[in-house]
Design a protein around this motif. Structure first.
Motif, PDB file in Angstrom:
ATOM      1  N   ARG A 197       0.996  -1.106   0.031  1.00 51.52           N
ATOM      2  CA  ARG A 197      -0.014  -0.017   0.090  1.00 51.52           C
ATOM      3  C   ARG A 197       0.850   1.028   0.039  1.00 51.52           C
ATOM      4  O   ARG A 197       1.984   1.555   0.729  1.00 51.52           O
ATOM      5  CB  ARG A 197      -1.112   0.007   1.331  1.00 51.52           C
ATOM      6  N   ASP A 198       0.710   2.115  -0.844  1.00 55.74           N
ATOM      7  CA  ASP A 198       1.467   3.563  -1.101  1.00 55.74           C
ATOM      8  C   ASP A 198       2.977   2.958  -1.064  1.00 55.74           C
ATOM      9  O   ASP A 198       3.569   3.844  -0.333  1.00 55.74           O
ATOM     10  CB  ASP A 198       1.112   4.305   0.162  1.00 55.74           C
ATOM     11  N   GLY A 199       3.378   1.852  -1.649  1.00 59.56           N
ATOM     12  CA  GLY A 199       4.745   1.723  -1.773  1.00 59.56           C
ATOM     13  C   GLY A 199       5.522   0.903  -0.682  1.00 59.56           C
ATOM     14  O   GLY A 199       6.454   0.651  -0.879  1.00 59.56           O
ATOM     15  N   GLY A 200       4.671   0.856   0.452  1.00 60.62           N
ATOM     16  CA  GLY A 200       5.313   0.175   1.398  1.00 60.62           C
ATOM     17  C   GLY A 200       4.738  -1.473   1.452  1.00 60.62           C
ATOM     18  O   GLY A 200       3.523  -1.833   1.361  1.00 60.62           O
ATOM     19  N   LEU A 201       5.484  -2.378   1.910  1.00 61.62           N
ATOM     20  CA  LEU A 201       5.082  -3.774   2.215  1.00 61.62           C
ATOM     21  C   LEU A 201       5.063  -4.353   3.507  1.00 61.62           C
ATOM     22  O   LEU A 201       5.884  -4.050   4.316  1.00 61.62           O
ATOM     23  CB  LEU A 201       6.190  -4.564   1.300  1.00 61.62           C
TER      24      LEU A 201
END
Ligand SMILES: [Mn+2]
Length: 280
Positions: free
Chosen positions: A129-133
């Protein structure tokens, strides 16, 4: 909400057979990693994947699919897992050489509004989500238990002699002790479900970078390739599903958007290939 997804599996570079199964449809994503001698690992993962996948294609018997209260979704998933368990019990009774067969199960189901995950074993679920894993499943392994107790460090866990010891499965024995939880997902989130053939060999930084700026097809291709480049010592399976804003897909169109890979694609691996539902 529903999924658009891609599935890839590979037997790997060392093993002679693929005991992983995967299913991805508009409303369910699933990975199962089978274990057991006499080809029974394939039977366990394929039968569980096929049953849950097929259940996700059924129209709901109640009056209109969107009328189901959200809190029912974990109950539905629990019933499906129990049904899969009874199928494995029946499969062992029919062929005692399958005794001891088992499978991990990590599956996410949506009713269009909410998402529920059932999880047993060392396959994993991640959300981008939004580049975060973020890992949203907890490994049911001996090393995870030792980590939780503070008895080993993450560095020790990576080289622990029993790091492959899995503590929970769906099998033909006791009723499975699967985690069943609601997941907070929204449109544009990306889910990754994968077997340990990915996560044992590819670190989370690389997994994250391979999930970014790629279509689901490109992401699954690149993740499986990364596991092979790292040695490919296990079967490797990846399901990438993007959460879409939209209605549930009508039941008669769902099969056109389903993909299966691995052991589940061989009818000989299914305990009940005709789907008569003896185990129901
Ligand atoms: Mn594995």
């Amino acid at each position: 909400m529903r999924f658009t997804s891609s599935v890839r599996t590979h037997v790997g570079l060392v093993r002679g057979n693929n005991e992983d199964s995967a299913f991805a449809g508009p409303h369910m994503l699933l990975v199962a990693d089978g274990v057991g001698g006499h080809a029974a690992g394939e039977v366990a993962s394929a039968s569980v994947a096929h049953l849950l996948g097929a259940m996700s294609l059924l129209p709901k018997p109640a009056s209109g699919e969107s009328s189901t209260p959200d809190e029912d979704l974990p109950v539905v998933l629990r019933e499906w897992v129990d049904r899969a368990h009874r199928l494995l019990v029946e499969g062992v009774a029919a062929d005692p050489t399958r005794a001891g067969m088992a499978t991990t199960l990590t599956a996410v189901l949506t009713d269009g509004h909410t998402f529920a995950m059932c999880h047993a074993g060392d396959s994993r679920a991640y959300v981008l989500r939004d580049g975060g894993l973020r890992q949203v499943s907890v490994d049911h392994t001996l090393v995870q238990a030792l980590l939780d107790q503070g008895r080993i460090t993450p560095a020790q866990a990576r080289v622990h002699p029993y790091r492959s010891a899995v503590t929970r499965f769906v099998d033909g024995g006791d009723r499975p002790d699967a985690d069943i939880v609601l997941l907070d997902l929204r449109p544009r989130d990306r889910l990754l479900l994968c077997s340990d053939g990915l996560t044992d060999f590819v670190d989370e930084g690389e997994i994250r970078s391979l999930l970014l700026d790629a279509t689901p097809e490109e992401a699954t291709d690149n993740l499986v390739r990364a596991a092979l480049v790292a040695g490919g010592r296990d079967n490797v399976t990846c399901v990438v599903g993007d959460v879409l804003d939209g209605e549930l897909m009508p039941w008669h169109r769902r099969p056109y958007f389903c993909r299966m890979e691995g052991a589940v694609t061989d009818l000989a691996n299914l305990i009940d290939p005709a789907g008569h539902g003896h185990a129901a």
